[in-house]
Design a protein around this motif. Structure first.
Motif, short mmCIF file in Angstrom:
data_model
loop_
_atom_site.label_atom_id
_atom_site.label_comp_id
_atom_site.label_asym_id
_atom_site.label_seq_id
_atom_site.Cartn_x
_atom_site.Cartn_y
_atom_site.Cartn_z
N GLU A 1 0.81 -1.22 0.00
CA GLU A 1 0.00 0.00 0.00
C GLU A 1 0.85 1.27 0.00
O GLU A 1 0.39 2.33 -0.40
CB GLU A 1 -0.96 0.02 1.19
N GLN A 2 2.08 1.14 0.48
CA GLN A 2 2.97 2.31 0.48
C GLN A 2 3.38 2.72 -0.93
O GLN A 2 3.87 3.82 -1.14
CB GLN A 2 4.22 2.01 1.31
N TYR A 3 3.21 1.81 -1.87
CA TYR A 3 3.68 2.06 -3.23
C TYR A 3 2.53 2.34 -4.19
O TYR A 3 2.66 2.18 -5.40
CB TYR A 3 4.52 0.87 -3.71
N LEU A 4 1.40 2.79 -3.62
CA LEU A 4 0.27 3.20 -4.43
C LEU A 4 0.51 4.62 -4.93
O LEU A 4 0.72 5.54 -4.15
CB LEU A 4 -1.02 3.14 -3.62
N GLN A 5 0.47 4.80 -6.24
CA GLN A 5 0.73 6.10 -6.86
C GLN A 5 -0.58 6.66 -7.38
O GLN A 5 -1.27 6.02 -8.18
CB GLN A 5 1.73 5.92 -8.00
N THR A 6 -0.95 7.86 -6.90
CA THR A 6 -2.26 8.43 -7.22
C THR A 6 -2.32 9.09 -8.60
O THR A 6 -3.40 9.24 -9.16
CB THR A 6 -2.67 9.47 -6.17
N LYS B 1 -0.53 5.41 -13.04
CA LYS B 1 -1.32 5.51 -11.83
C LYS B 1 -1.61 4.10 -11.31
O LYS B 1 -1.91 3.20 -12.07
CB LYS B 1 -2.63 6.24 -12.16
N GLY B 2 -1.52 3.93 -10.00
CA GLY B 2 -1.73 2.62 -9.40
C GLY B 2 -0.52 2.18 -8.60
O GLY B 2 0.29 3.01 -8.18
N LEU C 1 -11.66 10.18 -1.33
CA LEU C 1 -12.65 10.62 -2.32
C LEU C 1 -11.96 10.97 -3.64
O LEU C 1 -12.52 10.70 -4.72
CB LEU C 1 -13.40 11.84 -1.79
N TYR C 2 -10.78 11.56 -3.56
CA TYR C 2 -10.02 11.91 -4.76
C TYR C 2 -9.70 10.66 -5.58
O TYR C 2 -9.84 10.64 -6.80
CB TYR C 2 -8.74 12.64 -4.36
N MET C 3 -9.27 9.61 -4.88
CA MET C 3 -8.92 8.37 -5.57
C MET C 3 -10.14 7.78 -6.27
O MET C 3 -10.06 7.28 -7.39
CB MET C 3 -8.35 7.37 -4.57
N LYS C 4 -11.30 7.84 -5.61
CA LYS C 4 -12.51 7.26 -6.18
C LYS C 4 -13.07 8.10 -7.32
O LYS C 4 -13.81 7.59 -8.16
CB LYS C 4 -13.57 7.10 -5.09
N ALA C 5 -12.76 9.38 -7.31
CA ALA C 5 -13.35 10.29 -8.30
C ALA C 5 -12.69 10.20 -9.67
O ALA C 5 -13.17 10.81 -10.63
CB ALA C 5 -13.26 11.73 -7.79
N GLU C 6 -11.59 9.45 -9.76
CA GLU C 6 -10.87 9.30 -11.03
C GLU C 6 -10.60 10.66 -11.68
O GLU C 6 -11.03 10.96 -12.79
CB GLU C 6 -11.65 8.40 -11.99
N VAL C 7 -9.88 11.49 -10.95
CA VAL C 7 -9.56 12.84 -11.41
C VAL C 7 -8.52 12.79 -12.53
O VAL C 7 -7.52 12.08 -12.42
CB VAL C 7 -9.04 13.70 -10.24
N THR C 8 -8.78 13.53 -13.57
CA THR C 8 -7.82 13.68 -14.67
C THR C 8 -7.41 15.14 -14.76
O THR C 8 -8.27 16.03 -14.77
CB THR C 8 -8.45 13.25 -16.02
N ASP C 9 -6.12 15.38 -14.80
CA ASP C 9 -5.60 16.75 -14.86
C ASP C 9 -4.81 16.93 -16.15
O ASP C 9 -3.70 16.42 -16.29
CB ASP C 9 -4.71 17.01 -13.64
#
Length: 715
Positions: free
Chosen positions: A249-254, A570-571, A701-709
């Motif tokens: 879990e420490q290596y999860l990249q948002t 991402k992931g 919430l940010y992770m679930k929202a699938e934000v694209t920038d």
């Protein structure tokens, strides 16, 4: 009949032709619709929860926030870095508001117009605490003042009159403030709801207070991990894989990132450029030294296009560049200082002190403009006013006759230091500061109008200087730029692969630098301005190990080439991408085991020192604050925890920290003078827990929202 026969004979063909025509007709509309959709998508700067935000919508958010800072900071000029911060803040504010609004909609939480109005009427928002809504007499927010402004703005709008720019700016600020108040109120409601799940209790409050108020003084023995060479510790691939799976879990990249290598070439002035610049400055020095009088000296400064503007008034030394201000006290009036170079700023300078006086820093005065049909009439009226005032007449009564106020105002030296250099300004300031308290004078301006000045008070005498300075930045020449460009272009032409760049960059005098995990929302590469095209290439076109074209960037003073060395989607980062970090952790764990084994029989600080430990004293350590260890240059929470638990006189260790192994002697235990307040402590803990929980929730919430920038494509 023959015609019908032909139709029957070719009936299938005709049907096919008609069908094809109908298809092309319908497909044309379909393709046009698809083209419009693609164009619309091409204008999107991002997406959240399936909702797109267009470049126009985002720019409106940025403009609103920039207007807010223009009003609150009193400026309309922002650096590139400040504008980038404003853009990021607008984006982050939009994202958070969208996340919270969605949650509040599901919960049925809303903010009514009446609630917003209540905040505006009471002034219970920092957004309203700005000068235009503050009553100058009370120094407090005044809702009536806001209403008056809105009424005046509406009257101007309804009448179709041209609205002053200042009014427009204030109105836009107020509309933005309303939106922010509504958003902040909704967030506050959501946080209040969340806080009901995070209440503290008396036991936790007592423990928190003791963790902060109980302090220890210790003597610490430190053995940094780097005392053992990495080559003497073996780490297997299995150990790395096992640690990765354990801490995955420490290596999860948002967000997606890129690993890059780049060469940045900054164009700098050559020796020839420096020699030419010094020759120009020597000529300027000669002209300045030969100038007769202040006006002539000022003309030389203007002709030499100095970076500093000359105004023929006395100023405090802080008004001049620091390198000039530093030597004003030691330089005599009339002296022209020979050209010098300030390496910190990159400017050449020479200056001449024209005057030096002790003069009041601040003057309290009032003025009266004397308009008239011609200059002679204006002068006659002004002279009459001076006589009347000197004879004891009321300034206020005379001002009323001219439909003007008799308000007085303080002006300080720092206020006029950066004024526009013109004859009227210089005459006004010089006259004002040379007048005595109570003195009245008439002043004729260049447009023929006369102004009557009355000085009421003067205070705080300081030393001031009239300095004519010529300041010029050292720049590279076109020749120098061309030489640097041609050299770098030749290098790229001969080394157009990453492998070649790695092999030959240093030989050619260039430094190939590495930047891991670059994200698209970084506005610059390596702090160099105007690198957006390179960033777009990295995220839209580049393939791994591909080398870019040569980019001209910075302030037209940098060349850059970039190579993509890795893509981090991402992931979860792969074990291979995380290998170096994991290996370092395992190395430290194994070194800790070795060091603990070496020091396990040590029972005193002296013995630890005898075995090579670094000794230091740390005072006032508490459980609530990590101890900073100079020997390992790190904060170590474990030391604070161990010291809090140990009794006075106890010897503790060896034990593992984040950057070394430690042993310690507890020299003393004390308590702070703070008094325990259970209610205040519980409230503080609840707020701290709320902040942590809220931030964690927003991240989830940010992770679930699938934000694209995609802002990098446009800004």
């Amino acid at each position: 009949m023959a015609t019908l026969g032909k139709i029957r004979k070719h009936g299938v063909l005709l049907v096919a032709v008609i069908a094809l025509a109908l298809f092309l007709f319908v497909a044309g509309d379909l393709f046009r619709g698809l083209e419009g959709l693609l164009q619309q998508r091409g204008q999107n700067v991002g997406e959240i929860n399936g909702k797109s935000i267009t470049i126009q919508e985002y720019q409106a958010l940025v403009d609103e926030l920039q207007g807010y800072y223009e009003v609150t900071q009193g400026t309309s000029s922002f650096s590139e870095e400040q504008l980038s911060q404003i853009k990021d803040e607008a984006w982050q504010s939009f994202i958070q508001n969208e996340l919270i609004t969605k949650e509040c909609d599901a919960l049925g939480l809303t903010v009514t117009d009446a609630e917003v109005l209540e905040v505006i009427q009471s002034g219970a928002s920092q957004m309203l605490q700005v000068p235009m809504f503050i009553n100058q007499q009370t120094g407090r927010y005044d809702y009536n003042q806001l209403q008056t402004f809105l009424s005046e703005y509406k009257q101007l709008t309804d009448a179709g009159q041209q609205i002053p720019e200042a009014y427009t700016k204030i109105y836009k600020y107020y509309m933005f403030a309303q939106k922010q108040i509504r958003s902040q109120y909704l967030t506050q409601k959501y946080q209040v709801l969340l806080s009901k799940m995070l209440m503290s209790n008396p036991v936790e409050a007592k423990m928190s207070f003791e963790a902060r108020s109980n302090e220890s003084d210790i003597i610490l023995a430190s053995i940094p991990f780097n005392t053992i060479d990495d080559s003497k510790v073996e780490v297997t691939d299995k150990e790395i894989n096992d640690r990765y799976n354990k801490d995955k879990e420490q290596y999860l990249q948002t967000i997606e990132s890129r690993d890059i290598k780049y060469i940045d070439v900054a164009v700098t002035p050559s020796d020839d450029d420096r020699a030419e610049a010094m020759a120009d400055m020597n000529e300027a020095y000669s002209q300045l030294a030969a100038a007769e009088g202040n006006t002539a000296a000022g003309n030389v400064c203007r002709q030499q296009t100095s970076a500093t503007q000359y105004t023929n008034v006395l100023k405090q030394k802080e008004a001049y560049p620091s390198y000039i201000a530093a030597i004003l006290d030691s330089t005599a009036v009339g002296t022209t200082v020979k050209p010098q170079f300030d390496a910190m700023t990159g400017y050449y300078y020479t200056f001449r002190i024209l005057d030096k006086q002790t003069q009041a820093d601040s003057v309290l005065y009032r003025q009266l403009a004397v308009p008239a049909k011609d200059e002679a009439t204006s002068k006659k009226s002004a002279d009459s006013i001076v006589v009347a005032l000197n004879g004891g007449s009321s300034f206020a009564e005379i001002a009323k006759k001219y439909a003007q106020t008799s308000d007085s105002v303080w002006v300080s030296t720092s206020q006029y230091a950066s004024m526009e250099p013109n004859a009227d300004n210089e005459l006004f300031i010089s006259t004002l500061y040379n007048m005595g308290a109570g003195e009245v004078k008439a002043l004729k301006l260049s447009n023929g109008m006369n102004v009557v000045l009355q000085v009421l008070d003067k205070k705080n005498p300081i030393t001031k200087y009239n300095v004519a300075s010529i300041v010029k930045q050292l720049n590279f020449s076109e020749k120098t730029y061309t030489v640097a460009y041609n050299k770098f272009s030749s290098f790229i032409a001969a080394n157009n692969t990453l492998e070649q760049m790695e092999a030959n960059a240093e030989k050619s005098g260039y430094i190939l630098q590495t930047m891991p995990d670059m994200t698209a929302n970084q506005h610059m590469i390596a702090g160099v301005r105007n690198t957006r095209e390179a960033i777009k290439w990295l995220f839209d076109e580049a393939k791994e190990n591909q080398v870019s074209e040569l980019y001209k960037c910075g302030n037209s003073d940098h060349f850059m080439i970039v190579a993509l060395t890795g893509v981090n989607p991402k992931g979860y980062r792969s074990v291979e991408k995380s290998k170096d970090i994991i290996k370092a952790q395992i190395l430290n764990d194994k070194k800790a085991e070795q060091l603990i084994e070496q020091f396990k029989d040590v029972k005193s600080i002296a013995a630890a020192q005898g075995k090579g430990a670094v000794i230091d004293s740390l005072n006032h350590i508490s459980f609530s604050a990590p101890a900073f260890v100079r020997a390992t240059n790190s904060s170590e929470p474990i030391i604070s925890a161990a010291a809090s638990k140990a009794a006075k006189g106890a010897f503790v260790g060896p034990f593992k920290g984040d950057n070394g192994v430690y042993l310690m002697q507890v020299a003393n235990k004390t308590k702070t003078a703070d008094k325990f307040d259970a209610k205040q402590e519980e409230e503080s803990l609840s707020q701290m827990n709320l902040r942590a929980a809220f931030q964690t929730l927003i991240n989830t919430l940010y992770m679930k929202a699938e934000v694209t920038d995609n802002r990098y494509k446009f800004f």
